[in-house]
Motif scaffolding. Structure first.
Motif, PDB file in Angstrom:
ATOM      1  N   LEU A   1      -3.395   1.051  -0.186  1.00  0.00           N
ATOM      2  CA  LEU A   1      -4.111   1.118  -1.463  1.00  0.00           C
ATOM      3  C   LEU A   1      -4.109   2.533  -2.028  1.00  0.00           C
ATOM      4  O   LEU A   1      -3.882   2.741  -3.222  1.00  0.00           O
ATOM      5  N   ARG A   2      -4.365   3.507  -1.155  1.00  0.00           N
ATOM      6  CA  ARG A   2      -4.370   4.896  -1.615  1.00  0.00           C
ATOM      7  C   ARG A   2      -2.989   5.318  -2.112  1.00  0.00           C
ATOM      8  O   ARG A   2      -2.857   6.021  -3.122  1.00  0.00           O
ATOM      9  N   ALA A   3      -1.951   4.886  -1.397  1.00  0.00           N
ATOM     10  CA  ALA A   3      -0.584   5.280  -1.747  1.00  0.00           C
ATOM     11  C   ALA A   3      -0.144   4.686  -3.080  1.00  0.00           C
ATOM     12  O   ALA A   3       0.763   5.224  -3.727  1.00  0.00           O
ATOM     13  N   THR A   4      -0.781   3.593  -3.497  1.00  0.00           N
ATOM     14  CA  THR A   4      -0.397   2.928  -4.745  1.00  0.00           C
ATOM     15  C   THR A   4      -1.485   3.042  -5.819  1.00  0.00           C
ATOM     16  O   THR A   4      -1.474   2.291  -6.795  1.00  0.00           O
ATOM     17  N   ASP A   5      -2.433   3.986  -5.618  1.00  0.00           N
ATOM     18  CA  ASP A   5      -3.516   4.198  -6.583  1.00  0.00           C
ATOM     19  C   ASP A   5      -4.255   2.896  -6.889  1.00  0.00           C
ATOM     20  O   ASP A   5      -4.511   2.552  -8.052  1.00  0.00           O
ATOM     21  N   ASN A   6      -4.597   2.196  -5.837  1.00  0.00           N
ATOM     22  CA  ASN A   6      -5.205   0.876  -5.964  1.00  0.00           C
ATOM     23  C   ASN A   6      -6.527   0.842  -5.212  1.00  0.00           C
ATOM     24  O   ASN A   6      -6.825   1.739  -4.416  1.00  0.00           O
ATOM     25  N   LYS A   7      -7.321  -0.188  -5.460  1.00  0.00           N
ATOM     26  CA  LYS A   7      -8.572  -0.394  -4.731  1.00  0.00           C
ATOM     27  C   LYS A   7      -8.665  -1.842  -4.276  1.00  0.00           C
ATOM     28  O   LYS A   7      -8.217  -2.756  -4.976  1.00  0.00           O
TER      29      LYS A   7
ATOM     30  N   GLU B   1     -14.228  -2.857  -2.624  1.00  0.00           N
ATOM     31  CA  GLU B   1     -14.637  -1.517  -3.023  1.00  0.00           C
ATOM     32  C   GLU B   1     -15.155  -1.473  -4.461  1.00  0.00           C
ATOM     33  O   GLU B   1     -15.624  -0.436  -4.918  1.00  0.00           O
TER      34      GLU B   1
ATOM     35  N   LYS C   1       5.022  -0.034   1.251  1.00  0.00           N
ATOM     36  CA  LYS C   1       5.018   0.524  -0.105  1.00  0.00           C
ATOM     37  C   LYS C   1       6.435   0.586  -0.667  1.00  0.00           C
ATOM     38  O   LYS C   1       6.672   0.211  -1.826  1.00  0.00           O
TER      39      LYS C   1
ATOM     40  N   THR D   1       3.194   1.174   7.047  1.00  0.00           N
ATOM     41  CA  THR D   1       2.515   1.210   5.756  1.00  0.00           C
ATOM     42  C   THR D   1       3.419   1.813   4.688  1.00  0.00           C
ATOM     43  O   THR D   1       3.483   1.309   3.558  1.00  0.00           O
TER      44      THR D   1
ATOM     45  N   GLY E   1      -6.026   0.303   3.734  1.00  0.00           N
ATOM     46  CA  GLY E   1      -6.587   1.457   3.045  1.00  0.00           C
ATOM     47  C   GLY E   1      -5.524   2.476   2.669  1.00  0.00           C
ATOM     48  O   GLY E   1      -5.527   3.021   1.567  1.00  0.00           O
ATOM     49  N   GLY E   2      -4.596   2.726   3.591  1.00  0.00           N
ATOM     50  CA  GLY E   2      -3.512   3.663   3.322  1.00  0.00           C
ATOM     51  C   GLY E   2      -2.585   3.156   2.235  1.00  0.00           C
ATOM     52  O   GLY E   2      -2.125   3.925   1.387  1.00  0.00           O
TER      53      GLY E   2
END
Length: 212
Positions: free
Chosen positions: A45-51, A55, A156, A152, A42-43
């Protein structure tokens, strides 16, 4: 015999594709010395503007049914947990705390994807499944928490934007279907210097304002 090349495998046990990857990692182990590193998907995905696919409503059934089909084709035992996705903060921290080797990592995946269970709902049983005491507490050590965050961030920085992600010679190979690509890369170490690969890696985004 040539020495094995060091590689890093970033994973989160919430990913069925990471489960399928580790069940086939033997295809790479003749040439690679792979270190498993737990991250928080989750972290990342958020850090790379991904889903994640779980979701995206339209993508969920396709992805999950594809997993069922692929496991049938590969002959790998598979059973979805009670619900998906689910939080993996505590299990991932536990794997860091225990400095989990491949045996424990695989057991953690098996608990979810063979037994079909969410470790958050049966923590004592999950711990026992890993070979730990049933009364093992959910990790609360600040150093362990910080390590999951730094893992994490490290993923990235290495180019990962999801899991499973394998880093070989500073190249990131994402996804189950890149195992064959890794094998080809090991046979052709100058692959990414070839004109077609170099051009594809620098192709401008036609939807970017800079391209107008």
């Amino acid at each position: 015999m040539s020495p094995k090349i060091a590689a890093t495998f970033y994973y989160d046990i919430v990913s069925p594709f990471a489960y399928l990857y580790i069940k086939q990692r033997h295809r790479l182990e003749e040439q690679l010395l792979i270190t498993p590193v737990p991250v928080l998907l989750g972290g990342l995905l958020r850090a790379t503007d991904n889903k994640g696919p779980g979701e995206v409503a339209a993508k969920r059934p396709h992805t999950y049914q594809f997993c069922v089909w692929q496991t049938e084709k590969l002959g790998i035992p598979f059973r979805f947990p009670e619900h998906h996705p689910f939080m993996t903060v505590a299990p991932q921290r536990l794997l860091i705390q225990e400095q989990a080797d491949w045996s424990m990592v695989e057991r953690a995946f098996d608990y979810i994807w063979m037994e079909g269970k969410d470790p958050n709902l049966s923590w004592p049983e999950f711990c026992t499944y890993l070979g730990l005491p049933a009364d093992t507490a959910k990790p609360d050590n600040p150093n362990v928490k910080a390590k999951l965050v730094s893992n994490t961030e490290q993923a990235k920085a290495a180019g990962a934007f999801g899991v499973p992600a394998l880093i070989v010679r500073q190249r990131c190979f994402w996804g189950l279907d890149t195992i064959d690509w890794v094998l080809d890369y090991l046979a052709r170490p100058d692959m990414f210097d070839e004109p077609s690969y170099a051009r594809a890696g620098k192709l401008p985004n036609g939807l970017s304002p800079k391209a107008l």
